[in-house]
Design a protein around this motif. Structure first.
Motif, PDB file in Angstrom:
ATOM      1  N   ASP A 103      -5.087   7.051  -1.454  1.00 24.18           N
ATOM      2  CA  ASP A 103      -4.280   5.969  -0.865  1.00 24.18           C
ATOM      3  C   ASP A 103      -4.557   4.693  -1.656  1.00 24.18           C
ATOM      4  O   ASP A 103      -5.695   4.448  -2.048  1.00 24.18           O
ATOM      5  CB  ASP A 103      -4.663   5.734   0.607  1.00 24.18           C
ATOM      6  N   GLU A 104      -3.523   3.872  -1.861  1.00 24.23           N
ATOM      7  CA  GLU A 104      -3.671   2.731  -2.773  1.00 24.23           C
ATOM      8  C   GLU A 104      -3.280   1.413  -2.130  1.00 24.23           C
ATOM      9  O   GLU A 104      -2.354   1.370  -1.324  1.00 24.23           O
ATOM     10  CB  GLU A 104      -2.747   2.913  -4.000  1.00 24.23           C
ATOM     11  N   LEU A 105      -3.956   0.340  -2.523  1.00 25.11           N
ATOM     12  CA  LEU A 105      -3.487  -1.018  -2.263  1.00 25.11           C
ATOM     13  C   LEU A 105      -3.199  -1.644  -3.627  1.00 25.11           C
ATOM     14  O   LEU A 105      -4.095  -1.748  -4.466  1.00 25.11           O
ATOM     15  CB  LEU A 105      -4.529  -1.843  -1.510  1.00 25.11           C
ATOM     16  N   HIS A 131       0.859  -1.189   0.000  1.00 24.00           N
ATOM     17  CA  HIS A 131       0.000   0.000   0.000  1.00 24.00           C
ATOM     18  C   HIS A 131       0.886   1.226   0.000  1.00 24.00           C
ATOM     19  O   HIS A 131       2.064   1.164   0.359  1.00 24.00           O
ATOM     20  CB  HIS A 131      -1.016  -0.014   1.147  1.00 24.00           C
ATOM     21  N   GLU A 132       0.316   2.323  -0.440  1.00 22.64           N
ATOM     22  CA  GLU A 132       1.056   3.583  -0.425  1.00 22.64           C
ATOM     23  C   GLU A 132       0.090   4.725  -0.214  1.00 22.64           C
ATOM     24  O   GLU A 132      -1.092   4.648  -0.571  1.00 22.64           O
ATOM     25  CB  GLU A 132       1.859   3.773  -1.713  1.00 22.64           C
ATOM     26  N   MET A 133       0.621   5.790   0.398  1.00 23.53           N
ATOM     27  CA  MET A 133      -0.197   6.966   0.647  1.00 23.53           C
ATOM     28  C   MET A 133      -0.327   7.773  -0.626  1.00 23.53           C
ATOM     29  O   MET A 133       0.666   8.054  -1.296  1.00 23.53           O
ATOM     30  CB  MET A 133       0.440   7.825   1.735  1.00 23.53           C
ATOM     31  N   ASP A 160      -6.656  10.686 -13.208  1.00 20.28           N
ATOM     32  CA  ASP A 160      -6.963   9.427 -12.512  1.00 20.28           C
ATOM     33  C   ASP A 160      -6.244   8.252 -13.171  1.00 20.28           C
ATOM     34  O   ASP A 160      -5.861   8.321 -14.334  1.00 20.28           O
ATOM     35  CB  ASP A 160      -8.469   9.151 -12.568  1.00 20.28           C
ATOM     36  N   HIS A 161      -6.128   7.165 -12.410  1.00 23.42           N
ATOM     37  CA  HIS A 161      -5.557   5.940 -12.965  1.00 23.42           C
ATOM     38  C   HIS A 161      -6.305   5.475 -14.211  1.00 23.42           C
ATOM     39  O   HIS A 161      -5.684   4.942 -15.140  1.00 23.42           O
ATOM     40  CB  HIS A 161      -5.586   4.836 -11.903  1.00 23.42           C
ATOM     41  N   ALA A 162      -7.621   5.719 -14.252  1.00 19.71           N
ATOM     42  CA  ALA A 162      -8.435   5.232 -15.372  1.00 19.71           C
ATOM     43  C   ALA A 162      -8.004   5.844 -16.708  1.00 19.71           C
ATOM     44  O   ALA A 162      -8.284   5.279 -17.764  1.00 19.71           O
ATOM     45  CB  ALA A 162      -9.911   5.531 -15.101  1.00 19.71           C
ATOM     46  N   ASN A 200       4.645  -0.473 -13.784  1.00 15.79           N
ATOM     47  CA  ASN A 200       4.712   0.933 -13.384  1.00 15.79           C
ATOM     48  C   ASN A 200       3.382   1.286 -12.716  1.00 15.79           C
ATOM     49  O   ASN A 200       2.327   1.163 -13.332  1.00 15.79           O
ATOM     50  CB  ASN A 200       4.953   1.799 -14.628  1.00 15.79           C
ATOM     51  N   TYR A 201       3.448   1.734 -11.453  1.00 18.48           N
ATOM     52  CA  TYR A 201       2.232   1.992 -10.664  1.00 18.48           C
ATOM     53  C   TYR A 201       1.790   3.453 -10.728  1.00 18.48           C
ATOM     54  O   TYR A 201       0.896   3.869  -9.996  1.00 18.48           O
ATOM     55  CB  TYR A 201       2.419   1.450  -9.233  1.00 18.48           C
ATOM     56  N   GLY A 202       2.436   4.244 -11.605  1.00 22.36           N
ATOM     57  CA  GLY A 202       1.810   5.490 -12.048  1.00 22.36           C
ATOM     58  C   GLY A 202       2.214   6.793 -11.399  1.00 22.36           C
ATOM     59  O   GLY A 202       2.081   7.843 -12.024  1.00 22.36           O
ATOM     60  N   TRP A 203       2.692   6.762 -10.158  1.00 24.26           N
ATOM     61  CA  TRP A 203       3.017   8.024  -9.502  1.00 24.26           C
ATOM     62  C   TRP A 203       4.222   8.694 -10.177  1.00 24.26           C
ATOM     63  O   TRP A 203       5.172   7.985 -10.480  1.00 24.26           O
ATOM     64  CB  TRP A 203       3.319   7.775  -8.016  1.00 24.26           C
ATOM     65  N   PRO A 204       4.220  10.005 -10.427  1.00 24.82           N
ATOM     66  CA  PRO A 204       3.130  10.963 -10.177  1.00 24.82           C
ATOM     67  C   PRO A 204       2.303  11.275 -11.425  1.00 24.82           C
ATOM     68  O   PRO A 204       1.614  12.285 -11.455  1.00 24.82           O
ATOM     69  CB  PRO A 204       3.910  12.205  -9.742  1.00 24.82           C
TER      70      PRO A 204
HETATM   71 CA   LIG Z   1      -0.609   4.410  -8.319  1.00 19.33          CA
END
Ligand SMILES: [Ca+2]
Length: 385
Positions: A257-259, A249-251, A286-288, A267-271
């Protein structure tokens, strides 16, 4: 004319149906649930026992003999009996104790039973700030004393920072051959997408810190060789479930906040994307909007500020088997997440305890250990009512 119109509208309907089917095939199995608005339940399902008190504790590790190792951010490590008796462990390295930086995670090596080895993550002083380091050492405890021996730093961050969130959570692969370490972006978001910086990554290494040959970018060398996943912000939770899947998870910033289910090379996208917005209120896509980036399986807006995570595998709470227990700093409590056989991830319960919760661990007897956050933080033991 009428029949022509009908034929046309029939063609249109078939085209629309085809479009919907293509969209469904391309869409993720299920859009992530926002668990942020779900309220805490009124009553606790467990009894809460305060066992001991600590100053700015950060992490808990459970020894096979039921004792605990507990870190305090300013640079102390304690060996703690289940009844709260504390022995200071000597030989902890100097830490850069500033903001969220200091002494962080403690974890038993997979070989602990035979080697007595443990791992500590900490931000070591360097320049005007500090660098995240990972230390392997042997825990030597006898006659009411405890110390670290044979200390060896097996990984260190190159560029120091003065603040921000270090990540620094340790997990081991179920086969005991690999170590995973989260590295936070330390409030420099763009570094999470820089393949040559450790920030904003989850690293995978052998138990001695060397590069496994099957890491996604092992052949590239340098920082990329150790990188397992990228695009993370502030991962303060990392754990394997009973099926051998790695979760972190990350803030988020303001919201989001993500799980995440962690998969190699992703690649989980931030930022670039977030289900939250900047602290200033400026929106982030958004992630979408970026299906090429890995989206969270569950998220929280408003935030819970997740810290610590353990998959419950004990006997005292059979109804929690397989659940992830996640501490909440902002949520001031604990969240229980369930995982369906169909890939569904959902928040099952949220309990309000009135204090910021920094870490979670499962005791040898199946009770649950929680550690609060702050200068006068209690170690709590949860047992069935
Ligand atoms: Ca993310």
């Amino acid at each position: 004319m009428a029949s022509l119109r009908r034929r046309r509208s029939g063609g249109l309907a078939r085209a629309l149906l085809a479009l919907v089917l293509v969209a469904l095939a391309m869409a993720p199995v299920r859009a992530a649930q926002n668990a942020g608005p779900l309220p805490a339940q009124e009553t606790l399902d467990f009894a809460v026992h305060a066992v001991a008190q600590f100053q700015r504790p950060w992490a808990i590790a459970v020894l096979p003999d039921a004792r605990l190792l507990i870190t305090e951010k300013p640079g102390r490590l304690w060996l703690v009996t289940p009844r709260g008796g504390k022995t200071a462990v000597q030989g902890v390295p100097a830490v850069y104790d500033h903001g969220q930086n200091g002494l962080h995670d403690v974890a038993l090596a997979p070989t602990f039973d035979t080697t007595g080895e443990i791992y500590l993550s900490f931000v070591a002083p360097q320049g005007r700030g500090g660098v995240l380091q990972l230390l392997r050492a042997r825990l030597v405890a006898s006659g009411g004393k405890a110390a670290l021996a044979d200390k060896r730093v097996i990984w260190r961050q190159r560029q120091p920072g003065t603040g921000g969130q270090p990540g620094a959570i340790i997990a081991f692969a179920p086969d005991g051959r690999y170590l995973f370490l989260t590295v936070g972006d330390r409030m420099q978001p763009e570094t999470a997408q820089d393949p040559n910086r450790s920030r904003g990554k989850i690293l995978r290494m052998r138990l001695d810190g060397s590069v496994p040959a099957d890491n996604p970018q092992a052949a590239v060398g340098g920082m990329q060789a150790l990188t397992w996943s990228l695009g993370h912000r502030n991962p303060y939770g990392l754990a394997f479930d009973a099926q051998g899947q790695l979760w972190s998870h990350e803030m988020g910033p303001r919201g989001g906040d993500e799980l995440n289910l962690i998969q190699p090379g992703r690649n989980y996208g931030w930022p670039l994307v977030s289900n939250g917005s900047q602290y200033s209120g400026v929106p982030i896509p958004d992630h979408a909007t970026r299906p090429d980036l890995e989206a969270p399986r569950l998220y929280w807006t408003p935030v819970i500020a997740p810290a610590g995570m353990a998959f419950y595998d004990g006997d005292l709470f059979p109804q929690w088997q397989g659940s992830a227990l996640i501490g909440g700093l902002m949520a001031r409590g604990v969240v229980r997440v369930v995982f369906g056989a169909d890939g569904r991830v959902a928040q099952a319960q949220r309990w309000h305890l009135g204090e910021r919760i920094r870490d979670v661990a499962v005791a040898v007897d199946g009770a649950v250990w929680l550690i609060e956050d702050g200068p006068q933080a209690r170690l709590l033991r949860l047992t069935p009512r």
